[in-house]
Design a protein around this motif. Structure first.
Motif, PDB file in Angstrom:
ATOM      1  N   UNK A 234       0.425  -1.238  -0.185  1.00  0.00           N
ATOM      2  CA  UNK A 234      -0.315  -0.198  -0.132  1.00  0.00           C
ATOM      3  C   UNK A 234       1.004   1.381  -0.115  1.00  0.00           C
ATOM      4  N   UNK A 235       1.951   1.290   0.781  1.00  0.00           N
ATOM      5  CA  UNK A 235       2.570   2.165   0.394  1.00  0.00           C
ATOM      6  C   UNK A 235       3.209   2.329  -0.717  1.00  0.00           C
ATOM      7  N   UNK A 236       3.629   1.123  -1.452  1.00  0.00           N
ATOM      8  CA  UNK A 236       4.260   2.218  -2.779  1.00  0.00           C
ATOM      9  C   UNK A 236       3.055   2.260  -3.926  1.00  0.00           C
ATOM     10  N   UNK A 237       1.894   1.874  -3.345  1.00  0.00           N
ATOM     11  CA  UNK A 237       1.404   2.247  -4.300  1.00  0.00           C
ATOM     12  C   UNK A 237       0.881   3.758  -4.139  1.00  0.00           C
ATOM     13  N   UNK A 238       0.826   4.842  -2.915  1.00  0.00           N
ATOM     14  CA  UNK A 238       0.829   5.647  -2.315  1.00  0.00           C
ATOM     15  C   UNK A 238       1.427   6.776  -3.463  1.00  0.00           C
ATOM     16  N   UNK A 239       2.976   5.687  -3.109  1.00  0.00           N
ATOM     17  CA  UNK A 239       4.040   6.317  -3.540  1.00  0.00           C
ATOM     18  C   UNK A 239       4.192   7.223  -5.186  1.00  0.00           C
ATOM     19  N   UNK A 240       3.166   6.026  -5.691  1.00  0.00           N
ATOM     20  CA  UNK A 240       3.430   6.182  -7.374  1.00  0.00           C
ATOM     21  C   UNK A 240       2.364   7.301  -7.338  1.00  0.00           C
ATOM     22  N   UNK A 241       1.373   7.141  -6.658  1.00  0.00           N
ATOM     23  CA  UNK A 241       0.207   8.184  -7.020  1.00  0.00           C
ATOM     24  C   UNK A 241       1.167   9.452  -6.724  1.00  0.00           C
ATOM     25  N   UNK A 242       0.967   9.489  -5.721  1.00  0.00           N
ATOM     26  CA  UNK A 242       2.284  10.700  -5.289  1.00  0.00           C
ATOM     27  C   UNK A 242       2.801  11.562  -6.275  1.00  0.00           C
ATOM     28  N   UNK A 452      -5.326 -21.024 -10.613  1.00  0.00           N
ATOM     29  CA  UNK A 452      -4.429 -20.133 -10.252  1.00  0.00           C
ATOM     30  C   UNK A 452      -3.728 -20.404  -9.067  1.00  0.00           C
ATOM     31  N   UNK A 453      -2.306 -21.371  -8.768  1.00  0.00           N
ATOM     32  CA  UNK A 453      -1.442 -21.913  -8.074  1.00  0.00           C
ATOM     33  C   UNK A 453      -1.238 -20.716  -6.817  1.00  0.00           C
ATOM     34  N   UNK A 454      -0.573 -19.440  -7.711  1.00  0.00           N
ATOM     35  CA  UNK A 454      -0.154 -19.016  -6.109  1.00  0.00           C
ATOM     36  C   UNK A 454      -1.661 -16.951  -6.021  1.00  0.00           C
ATOM     37  N   UNK A 455      -0.806 -16.170  -5.261  1.00  0.00           N
ATOM     38  CA  UNK A 455      -2.141 -15.094  -5.194  1.00  0.00           C
ATOM     39  C   UNK A 455      -0.635 -14.306  -6.174  1.00  0.00           C
ATOM     40  N   UNK A 456       0.240 -14.225  -6.188  1.00  0.00           N
ATOM     41  CA  UNK A 456       0.755 -13.588  -7.186  1.00  0.00           C
ATOM     42  C   UNK A 456       0.135 -13.453  -8.962  1.00  0.00           C
ATOM     43  N   UNK A 641       4.428  -4.446  -9.649  1.00  0.00           N
ATOM     44  CA  UNK A 641       3.801  -5.290 -10.611  1.00  0.00           C
ATOM     45  C   UNK A 641       3.009  -4.623 -11.837  1.00  0.00           C
ATOM     46  N   UNK A 642       2.631  -5.478 -12.174  1.00  0.00           N
ATOM     47  CA  UNK A 642       2.470  -5.843 -13.597  1.00  0.00           C
ATOM     48  C   UNK A 642       2.107  -4.666 -14.100  1.00  0.00           C
ATOM     49  N   UNK A 643       1.432  -3.322 -13.108  1.00  0.00           N
ATOM     50  CA  UNK A 643       1.162  -2.425 -13.536  1.00  0.00           C
ATOM     51  C   UNK A 643       2.184  -1.702 -14.160  1.00  0.00           C
ATOM     52  N   UNK A 644       2.692  -1.832 -14.002  1.00  0.00           N
ATOM     53  CA  UNK A 644       4.224  -1.274 -14.785  1.00  0.00           C
ATOM     54  C   UNK A 644       4.453  -1.047 -15.948  1.00  0.00           C
ATOM     55  N   UNK A 645       4.556  -2.806 -16.531  1.00  0.00           N
ATOM     56  CA  UNK A 645       4.189  -3.530 -17.609  1.00  0.00           C
ATOM     57  C   UNK A 645       2.953  -2.267 -18.038  1.00  0.00           C
ATOM     58  N   UNK A 646       1.981  -2.022 -18.393  1.00  0.00           N
ATOM     59  CA  UNK A 646       0.598  -2.362 -18.506  1.00  0.00           C
ATOM     60  C   UNK A 646       0.723  -0.458 -18.850  1.00  0.00           C
ATOM     61  N   UNK A 647       1.846   0.362 -17.785  1.00  0.00           N
ATOM     62  CA  UNK A 647       1.540   1.606 -18.524  1.00  0.00           C
ATOM     63  C   UNK A 647       2.878   2.100 -19.177  1.00  0.00           C
TER      64      UNK A 647
END
Length: 839
Positions: A234-242, A452-456, A641-647
């Motif tokens: 969650x800290x990385x999400x708000x850092x990215x949004x900021x 899927x096998x894992x949470x990720x 995660x995968x959001x950077x690849x989408x961006x």
């Protein structure tokens, strides 16, 4: 200060509540009656009040011997075993839940956790089990997770000097009023491994006062405190949004300047002046068959002037600027992410793969094949549904335009384009909002079918499906207006019809860019206002109302008992909304990022609207996380995660989209071709006449000409590059058409290569690792090697001493050195750099 906060500790006032488990008791309709008809579930009847406080070091619940601190009243105590069996047989599902819960709690006790349960007997509603993790358990798990601890070794960070140091100090002083009022860490001294302390109670209050308030909108986010309280993910999400919001400021300023340039030059724009000049006498062909009359081009003066606000030479510069801005944003985020990884001690973090399902057998490809087939067919069906709705909106626009054109009211006829565009976009927005919710639920269902096998793995597949569905849903109407509207309408005398009666719609005389701007602005602002803000405020409150409505089913005695008891903290937290993950939060911003980057050439004010929304969104999300949601589990991760690849993919796609928007949707290329190839004076005078073709009204097919006869009209004009009717190749594409088409394709190639070169230049100029972080990593590596070498010297000395004591007669220096070298060679790996990891 020694005071005990209610709801934060066990009944002994010493052991802190680290986690709360909730078990919901369902009312048994077949066993209604007096209290003795409701045998309590096992492991729910707990008495903690009749025992002295547990020892803060030991006293784990469930331990044998004198360490027991609780009494579990089993179903067999005071109730006949036959009643227990009858109760479980009356509701097998409920009985199975009890057994599963018993096994789960037993395993928690085996792991060393301590428990405390509610003292009262509950037959309906939630019961709470508090968990406490002793220090010994935390230490053991920290070893398994390889969590680093601080060492005695530290060093001073070298301060910048010279011009860079002066600028950095000036920047710090300028930013001081925008810093949150929280205790700041000392960044001048660094340890070899950073200490990640547990949260305390005051951190939530600090976040509420300095972060989750709309009045703090102008302040930076306390990212370190967010990470400490909610975890790294969650800290990385708000850092990215900021960072995204911060970089929108220069984009918004440039976009406003481009818009102001259009406002300042609209009165001197020659094509707009020619379209507004009534003396030019451009008689245009009818907009529909039979019912529509000939009309004057000067009647579209307002549309032409408005179109220039967004379709001007500065738009090309802004499109190039935004493409470079996307590359700079991605590079800046990589730097910011590496800085946070070093600051939060995530550089050596290994991703943990947590299994999502307990598989009783191995799924082969043939077992998964039906799920994959259902996924592909369902996604294709959703795509078809979206395109069908877009086609339905096209039919709606065509029919409404025809109906309004047949109206005898002149005011209605004059507002055909505005009315049709506004109503169609509004309906489209409502459809997009509804389908977004449906597609989100469908994406979850389809992902679960794949097992899927894992949470990720589950999260990445869910994100990919949801993004594809919502991307097509949000941008399909915009793609239609940008690249398809008016392209297949035909020409007078040879129009393309829908259902054999309705002509395909055409662009306005000023082009489709103004309609693209209207479509983009309404959908973007509407989604942000309704979906991103109103839904986020209203849905949690609506869920609270639904939960309160369900609680009305509690008996009168139970309700009176709840009113007389003081609610504990876990009772209050249970009424909050469960945390559903960060996927909806990221998805909102990714779709907005598409509005800002993909079609920014048609709407320069998009970054400004995105900036205003994000300033509100940050505080809205903060308030939601602090006050509306249950506190989520802390998850350690070192990237988004995968959001950077989408961006990154959307950034590359935006280059192509903006190149085609400028080339084929705007009038920039036709104006440049006319000015430098066909204008006799080298100016834009005569451009409107050059861009309109002639049509002989006697060539209308039977039954399509206007019913009202216009005197003295032989030719009407239409927007296209075709040969005149008196030419040997009447109504065929003219040479000007092919010249404009060649210029458009050449501009696309030139624009893409120029922007790609600038993007690579930006990536080369901006280092992924900041200079100060690189120097700190080098110093830490050197210090670690020194520490290891010193330890090995001590080991070598100890081995030599022991060897000389055990073999006093054979204690030759050569033998000792030889044995010492054996130890050193065995300890160090082949590559010395592999030892630079503090574990």
């Amino acid at each position: 200060n020694g005071t005990v906060r209610p709801g934060q500790f066990f009944s002994d006032g010493r052991r802190k509540v680290d986690y709360v488990l909730v078990f919901h008791h369902c009312r048994q309709t077949s066993l209604k009656g007096s209290a003795h008809h409701h045998p309590p579930h096992r492991l729910n009847v707990i008495s903690n009040g009749s025992f002295p406080p547990a020892d803060p070091v030991g006293g784990a619940v469930g331990q044998r011997g004198g360490g027991d601190r609780e009494v579990c009243v089993d179903l067999g105590v005071g109730v006949d075993s036959v009643v227990e069996e009858a109760y479980l047989e009356g509701d097998p599902a409920e009985g199975e839940k009890v057994l599963i819960r018993e096994e789960f709690e037993a395993r928690l006790l085996e792991a060393g956790l301590e428990m405390e349960r509610d003292t009262e007997i509950r037959v309906y509603g939630p019961s709470f089990t508090r968990l406490h993790a002793p220090w010994s358990v935390l230490s053991r798990e920290a070893e398994f997770l390889k969590i680093k601890v601080p060492t005695n070794k530290s060093y001073r960070v070298r301060e910048e000097r010279g011009l860079s140091g002066t600028l950095s100090e000036f920047w710090r002083k300028m930013n001081q009023p925008f810093q949150p009022s929280i205790p700041q860490l000392d960044h001048s001294t660094k340890h070899l491994a950073h200490f990640s302390s547990q949260h305390n109670i005051t951190e939530g209050l600090l976040l509420h006062d300095e972060w989750a308030r709309y009045g703090a909108f102008y302040k930076y986010q306390p990212v370190d405190l967010i990470r400490k309280y909610f975890g790294e993910k969650i800290g990385l999400y708000f850092a990215w949004l900021g960072l995204y919001t911060q970089l929108l400021i220069p984009a918004s300023i440039v976009g406003v300047f481009v818009f102001c340039y259009g406002c300042n030059t609209v009165d001197t724009n020659i094509p707009s002046q020619e379209m507004c000049d009534e003396h030019q006498n451009f008689t245009m062909c009818p907009l529909c068959d039979r019912a529509c009359d000939y009309w004057q081009l000067s009647s579209e003066c307002g549309t032409a002037r408005t179109s220039h606000l967004f379709d001007n030479p500065a738009t090309v510069f802004f499109a190039i600027f935004m493409s470079v801005w996307v590359a700079m944003f991605l590079e800046q985020w990589k730097r910011r992410q590496i800085t946070l990884n070093h600051s939060w001690d995530l550089t050596g973090l290994e991703d943990e793969e947590v299994e999502t399902h307990t598989l009783l057998f191995i799924y082969h490809y043939g077992d998964r094949l039906p799920g994959y087939l259902i996924n592909i067919s369902s996604i294709l069906f959703m795509f078809g549904l979206t395109f069908s709705l877009v086609f339905g909106m096209i039919v709606y626009r065509i029919v409404l335009s025809t109906v309004m054109a047949m109206s005898p009211d002149p005011q209605t006829k004059s507002n055909v384009r505005v009315t049709v565009t506004a109503t169609a976009v509004t309906i489209n927005l409502v459809v997009i909002l509804i389908l977004d919710e449906i597609y989100g639920a469908v994406a979850v269902w389809l992902t679960e079918l794949e097992i899927p096998r894992t949470e990720r793995d589950f999260e990445e597949r869910l994100i990919l499906k949801a993004f594809l569905l919502k991307f097509v849903n949000a941008y399909a109407p915009i793609f239609y207006v940008a690249f398809f509207k008016g392209r297949f309408a035909g020409r007078p005398g040879d129009y393309v019809y829908v259902f054999n009666d309705y002509r395909m719609e055409e662009c306005a005389p000023g082009g489709c860019l103004i309609e693209l701007c209207i479509q983009l602005s309404i959908i973007m602002v509407g989604k942000q206002l309704i979906q991103n803000n109103m839904f986020e405020i209203g849905i949690p409150k609506l869920k609270k109302l639904i939960r309160a409505f369900k609680d009305k089913g509690i008996s009168l005695e139970e309700r009176e008992g709840q009113l007389t008891r003081h609610p504990q903290q876990w009772n209050l937290d249970y009424t909050l909304v469960p945390f559903d993950g960060l996927t909806p939060e990221y998805m909102e911003m990714i779709i907005q990022f598409g509005f800002v980057s993909l079609f920014v050439a048609s709407f320069p004010l998009a970054p400004l609207f995105a900036l205003i929304n994000n300033v509100i969104e940050i505080r809205l999300d903060a308030k939601k996380f602090v006050t509306e949601l249950r506190r989520p589990d802390s998850v350690r991760t070192k990237d988004i995660g995968i959001w950077y690849n989408i961006l990154s993919g959307m950034g590359k796609f935006s280059v192509i989209i903006n190149a085609f928007v400028i080339s084929f949707t705007s009038g920039f290329i036709p104006r440049m071709v006319y000015q430098y190839m066909y204008s006799p004076t080298g100016t834009m005078h005569g451009f409107v006449d050059h861009s309109l073709s002639y049509f002989n009204i006697s060539h209308f097919p039977s039954g399509t000409a206007p019913t009202s006869k216009a005197p003295n009209i032989t030719f009407c004009r239409y927007r296209d590059y075709r040969e005149p009717p008196w030419s040997a190749e009447a109504y065929q594409f003219s040479k000007a058409y092919w010249a404009v088409l060649a210029a458009r394709l050449a501009f696309v190639i030139l624009f893409q290569n120029l922007v790609m070169f600038l993007g690579l230049l930006v990536a080369w100029m901006i280092s992924d690792v900041p200079k100060d972080i690189s120097e700190q990593l080098k110093r830490e590596k050197k210090m670690l090697v020194d520490v290891f070498l010193r330890e090995e010297k001590e080991k070598l000395h100890l081995v030599q001493t022991l060897f000389s004591k055990n073999h006093p007669s054979e204690g030759h220096p050569e033998t000792s050195q030889y044995c010492g070298r054996c130890v050193v060679a065995e300890y160090f790996p082949a590559d010395l750099s592999q030892t630079v990891d503090v574990r």
